[in-house]
Design a protein around this motif. Structure first.
Motif, mmCIF file in Angstrom:
data_model
loop_
_atom_site.group_PDB
_atom_site.id
_atom_site.type_symbol
_atom_site.label_atom_id
_atom_site.label_comp_id
_atom_site.label_asym_id
_atom_site.label_seq_id
_atom_site.Cartn_x
_atom_site.Cartn_y
_atom_site.Cartn_z
ATOM 1 N N VAL A 9 -13.442 0.117 -5.095
ATOM 2 C CA VAL A 9 -12.122 -0.325 -4.669
ATOM 3 C C VAL A 9 -11.833 0.374 -3.342
ATOM 4 C CG1 VAL A 9 -9.664 -0.402 -5.193
ATOM 5 C CG2 VAL A 9 -11.334 -0.657 -7.040
ATOM 6 N N MET A 10 -11.617 -0.439 -2.331
ATOM 7 C CA MET A 10 -11.393 0.052 -0.974
ATOM 8 C C MET A 10 -9.942 -0.193 -0.573
ATOM 9 S SD MET A 10 -14.515 0.956 0.015
ATOM 10 C CE MET A 10 -14.505 0.953 1.803
ATOM 11 N N TYR A 11 -9.434 0.681 0.279
ATOM 12 C CA TYR A 11 -8.095 0.501 0.850
ATOM 13 C C TYR A 11 -8.200 0.544 2.355
ATOM 14 C CZ TYR A 11 -5.606 0.628 -3.517
ATOM 15 O OH TYR A 11 -5.130 0.301 -4.751
ATOM 16 N N ALA A 12 -7.323 -0.216 3.012
ATOM 17 C CA ALA A 12 -7.273 -0.261 4.465
ATOM 18 C C ALA A 12 -5.827 -0.479 4.896
ATOM 19 C CB ALA A 12 -8.148 -1.396 4.987
ATOM 20 N N LEU A 13 -5.529 -0.094 6.127
ATOM 21 C CA LEU A 13 -4.216 -0.405 6.690
ATOM 22 C C LEU A 13 -4.105 -1.915 6.821
ATOM 23 C CD1 LEU A 13 -3.925 2.237 9.569
ATOM 24 C CD2 LEU A 13 -3.050 2.392 7.226
ATOM 25 N N SER A 14 -2.944 -2.447 6.547
ATOM 26 C CA SER A 14 -2.761 -3.896 6.624
ATOM 27 C C SER A 14 -2.651 -4.378 8.059
ATOM 28 C CB SER A 14 -1.527 -4.317 5.838
ATOM 29 O OG SER A 14 -0.372 -3.720 6.401
ATOM 30 N N THR A 15 -2.281 -3.490 8.959
ATOM 31 C CA THR A 15 -2.117 -3.832 10.364
ATOM 32 C C THR A 15 -2.255 -2.566 11.202
ATOM 33 O OG1 THR A 15 -0.557 -4.663 12.037
ATOM 34 C CG2 THR A 15 0.398 -3.670 10.080
ATOM 35 N N THR A 16 -2.719 -2.724 12.424
ATOM 36 C CA THR A 16 -2.826 -1.560 13.314
ATOM 37 C C THR A 16 -1.455 -1.012 13.684
ATOM 38 O OG1 THR A 16 -2.943 -3.005 15.247
ATOM 39 C CG2 THR A 16 -5.043 -2.290 14.281
ATOM 40 N N ALA A 17 -0.411 -1.794 13.454
ATOM 41 C CA ALA A 17 0.948 -1.322 13.742
ATOM 42 C C ALA A 17 1.299 -0.098 12.898
ATOM 43 C CB ALA A 17 1.957 -2.440 13.509
ATOM 44 N N VAL A 18 0.687 0.035 11.720
ATOM 45 C CA VAL A 18 0.928 1.218 10.876
ATOM 46 C C VAL A 18 0.419 2.462 11.595
ATOM 47 C CG1 VAL A 18 0.420 2.332 8.672
ATOM 48 C CG2 VAL A 18 0.837 -0.136 8.752
ATOM 49 N N ALA A 19 -0.764 2.381 12.188
ATOM 50 C CA ALA A 19 -1.303 3.512 12.953
ATOM 51 C C ALA A 19 -0.413 3.798 14.155
ATOM 52 C CB ALA A 19 -2.733 3.226 13.389
ATOM 53 N N ASP A 20 0.113 2.758 14.777
ATOM 54 C CA ASP A 20 1.029 2.942 15.913
ATOM 55 C C ASP A 20 2.287 3.682 15.474
ATOM 56 O OD1 ASP A 20 -0.786 1.492 17.432
ATOM 57 O OD2 ASP A 20 0.375 -0.375 17.324
ATOM 58 N N LEU A 21 2.792 3.336 14.298
ATOM 59 C CA LEU A 21 3.986 4.000 13.774
ATOM 60 C C LEU A 21 3.711 5.480 13.499
ATOM 61 C CD1 LEU A 21 6.912 3.821 12.840
ATOM 62 C CD2 LEU A 21 6.058 3.135 10.593
ATOM 63 N N LEU A 22 2.547 5.783 12.933
ATOM 64 C CA LEU A 22 2.188 7.183 12.694
ATOM 65 C C LEU A 22 2.072 7.949 14.011
ATOM 66 C CD1 LEU A 22 -0.485 6.703 9.899
ATOM 67 C CD2 LEU A 22 1.837 7.601 9.620
ATOM 68 N N ALA A 23 1.513 7.319 15.023
ATOM 69 C CA ALA A 23 1.398 7.953 16.340
ATOM 70 C C ALA A 23 2.783 8.193 16.940
ATOM 71 C CB ALA A 23 0.547 7.093 17.273
ATOM 72 N N ALA A 24 3.679 7.233 16.759
ATOM 73 C CA ALA A 24 5.048 7.401 17.250
ATOM 74 C C ALA A 24 5.724 8.565 16.530
ATOM 75 C CB ALA A 24 5.851 6.114 17.062
ATOM 76 N N GLY A 25 5.481 8.688 15.240
ATOM 77 C CA GLY A 25 6.030 9.810 14.481
ATOM 78 C C GLY A 25 5.540 11.144 15.012
ATOM 79 N N ARG A 26 4.246 11.211 15.359
ATOM 80 C CA ARG A 26 3.696 12.445 15.938
ATOM 81 C C ARG A 26 4.364 12.759 17.277
ATOM 82 N NH1 ARG A 26 -0.932 10.314 13.766
ATOM 83 N NH2 ARG A 26 -1.614 9.386 15.722
ATOM 84 N N ARG A 27 4.550 11.728 18.119
ATOM 85 C CA ARG A 27 5.193 11.946 19.418
ATOM 86 C C ARG A 27 6.625 12.425 19.245
ATOM 87 N NH1 ARG A 27 2.616 7.100 20.428
ATOM 88 N NH2 ARG A 27 4.567 5.943 20.334
#
Length: 106
Positions: free
Chosen positions: A71-89
């Motif tokens: 059973v594999m999991y993945a982000l549904s969209t690259t926008a999730v990674a963008d949101l995490l990056a925005a949180g870091r900034r």
């Protein structure tokens, strides 16, 4: 009746408001991962991880699929990674501001 945008945003941030869920999303930024890999990286019981993955899946933030019996999991969209990056900034800026305030107070 549709949900107001601000309410939908608040619900999304509520879903993201758990340390285990954030850690899962961070790990998935590098690509799909099997559940067993997530378990080795996160200090949580399998049932707890399963519960948190279900919350993320219901919110549409992650997707799951089977690959060679895993059973594999993945982000549904690259926008999730963008949101995490925005949180870091944001954190970097907020913490920098606090450090500057602390220096001024010293």
């Amino acid at each position: 009746m549709s949900v107001p945008l601000y309410q939908a945003k608040a619900e999304m941030f509520r879903v993201l408001g758990h340390p285990v869920r954030i850690r899962v999303l961070e790990l998935l930024q590098d690509g799909p991962r099997p559940v067993r890999h997530l378990l080795t990286e996160i200090d949580i019981e399998a049932s707890g991880l399963s519960q948190q993955l279900a919350v993320l899946r219901r919110a549409g933030v992650v997707v799951s699929f089977r690959d060679k019996g895993l059973v594999m999991y993945a982000l549904s969209t690259t926008a999730v990674a963008d949101l995490l990056a925005a949180g870091r900034r944001i954190l970097r800026e907020v913490l920098t501001d606090r450090d500057e305030l602390l220096k001024l107070l010293s």
